[in-house]
Motif scaffolding. Sequence first.
Motif, short mmCIF file in Angstrom:
data_model
loop_
_atom_site.label_atom_id
_atom_site.label_comp_id
_atom_site.label_asym_id
_atom_site.label_seq_id
_atom_site.Cartn_x
_atom_site.Cartn_y
_atom_site.Cartn_z
N ASP A 54 19.46 -12.40 -34.03
CA ASP A 54 19.08 -12.00 -32.68
C ASP A 54 19.81 -10.76 -32.20
OD1 ASP A 54 21.59 -13.09 -32.40
OD2 ASP A 54 21.09 -14.38 -30.70
N LYS A 55 20.40 -10.01 -33.12
CA LYS A 55 21.16 -8.83 -32.73
C LYS A 55 21.01 -7.71 -33.74
CE LYS A 55 24.94 -11.25 -32.50
NZ LYS A 55 24.54 -12.55 -33.10
N GLN A 77 21.63 -7.01 -28.20
CA GLN A 77 21.60 -8.46 -28.26
C GLN A 77 20.32 -8.92 -27.56
OE1 GLN A 77 24.09 -11.16 -29.28
NE2 GLN A 77 22.07 -12.09 -29.10
N ALA A 78 19.43 -9.55 -28.30
CA ALA A 78 18.15 -9.95 -27.72
C ALA A 78 18.35 -11.06 -26.70
CB ALA A 78 17.20 -10.41 -28.81
N PRO A 79 17.79 -10.95 -25.51
CA PRO A 79 17.85 -12.04 -24.54
C PRO A 79 17.07 -13.25 -25.04
CG PRO A 79 17.15 -9.97 -23.51
CD PRO A 79 17.07 -9.78 -24.99
N PRO A 80 17.46 -14.45 -24.65
CA PRO A 80 16.72 -15.64 -25.09
C PRO A 80 15.37 -15.77 -24.39
CG PRO A 80 18.46 -16.25 -23.56
CD PRO A 80 18.64 -14.79 -23.83
N THR A 86 14.28 -13.71 -31.55
CA THR A 86 14.82 -14.28 -32.78
C THR A 86 14.27 -13.55 -34.01
OG1 THR A 86 13.04 -15.91 -33.04
CG2 THR A 86 14.92 -16.56 -31.70
N ASP A 87 14.89 -13.84 -35.14
CA ASP A 87 14.44 -13.30 -36.44
C ASP A 87 14.18 -11.81 -36.39
OD1 ASP A 87 14.74 -15.44 -38.06
OD2 ASP A 87 12.69 -16.15 -37.89
N ILE A 88 15.17 -11.08 -35.92
CA ILE A 88 15.08 -9.61 -35.93
C ILE A 88 15.26 -9.14 -37.38
CG2 ILE A 88 16.17 -7.47 -35.18
CD1 ILE A 88 16.85 -8.83 -32.55
#
Length: 362
Positions: A54-55, A77-80, A86-88
């Motif tokens: 996620d980052k 950092q991807a927000p939830p 997810t799964d970057i």
Amino acid sequence: MLKLLLTSLLATVAWCQNNTNSTTFTNPILDAENADPWVIRHDDWYYLILSDYDKISLSRSRVLTNWNDAESKLLFQAPPGLNYSTDIWAPEVHNLNGAWYIIFTADPRADSPPPEVDMWCEYSCPAVHHRMYVLEGHGTSPWTTNFTYKSQLDTYDQFAIDGTYFQHSSGLYHIYSCWYRQYDAWPANLCITKLENPWTVSSPFSERQIISVPSLPWEKTPYGRASNDRLSSNEGPEQLTNPTTGQQFVIFSAARSDNRNYCLAMLELVGTNPLNPADWRKHQYPVFYQNPEEQAYGVGHASFVKSPDGTEDWIVYHGMKDPLNGWSARTIRTQKFTWNEDGTPNFPKPGYGPYTVPSGQA
């Protein structure tokens, strides 16, 4: 005592081979497991961008051949709870029109679609919700730039991974791994669309073009599979331009990334219109592939960069020593490549070295 001295000597040799002052190096250039390396050189620094679930992080190094002690920082950092949380996968950083852009693949729910979605696919399709996204930043280098979310890159609400920018005299294009239809699951092909800007697609769906499909035996998993297209993949496309002739290529990955047969393939733009599939010529054999003699398997998803003095071309890629451990076995490597008389790239056999460091590397 003799055993202790021998151990110390071997450790010293290993250190020297990867030390920044050494004239040689060995692969891998980063000890930790990692994949899909994207490296650029800017203002006397090499930059390596990588993802972790996620980052997105960025490392920088004065040398190309050792990233173990490189500086590193978190870029995003991807927000939830979002479609890109997810799964970057496979981030790339590009300087376009005076700004910095990060293009990446992401998914909303950890690559796990509900049964109501998965049932539409002929084969299991955990990646059905993967799409392409763009971050934007303004600064003198990617290291000092603050990146913010810009937009989803339109892929017509269909599976899309491993997107990259293709720069051409006629404009900017997006090349990515795609399916024919929304719930195909396999095969994974290469699609191209034209861009209005780095975050906006101008092509309608009717103008999306598929420029490569995994039709050759070495593009399939298992090798030469004839019964169906499951696990047959074209992905990880990257632009490569011959600095002397100007010939433009797309080097892409074929077969399956957790498999020993993962390799690099090549398209050459032989016409003037990137949106015309007939203007692309596909090389009929892989251009970079496993070397069992040196236990170098699953080599793929490359990027390309110059030596510090600009005289040499280098390929940065991931591979595995133990092909039975799949994705967790992948590490990052680099080697010098040259050019053939016909202007096509001449890649070496993958291996571990020792190799001479890039020209101009201190």
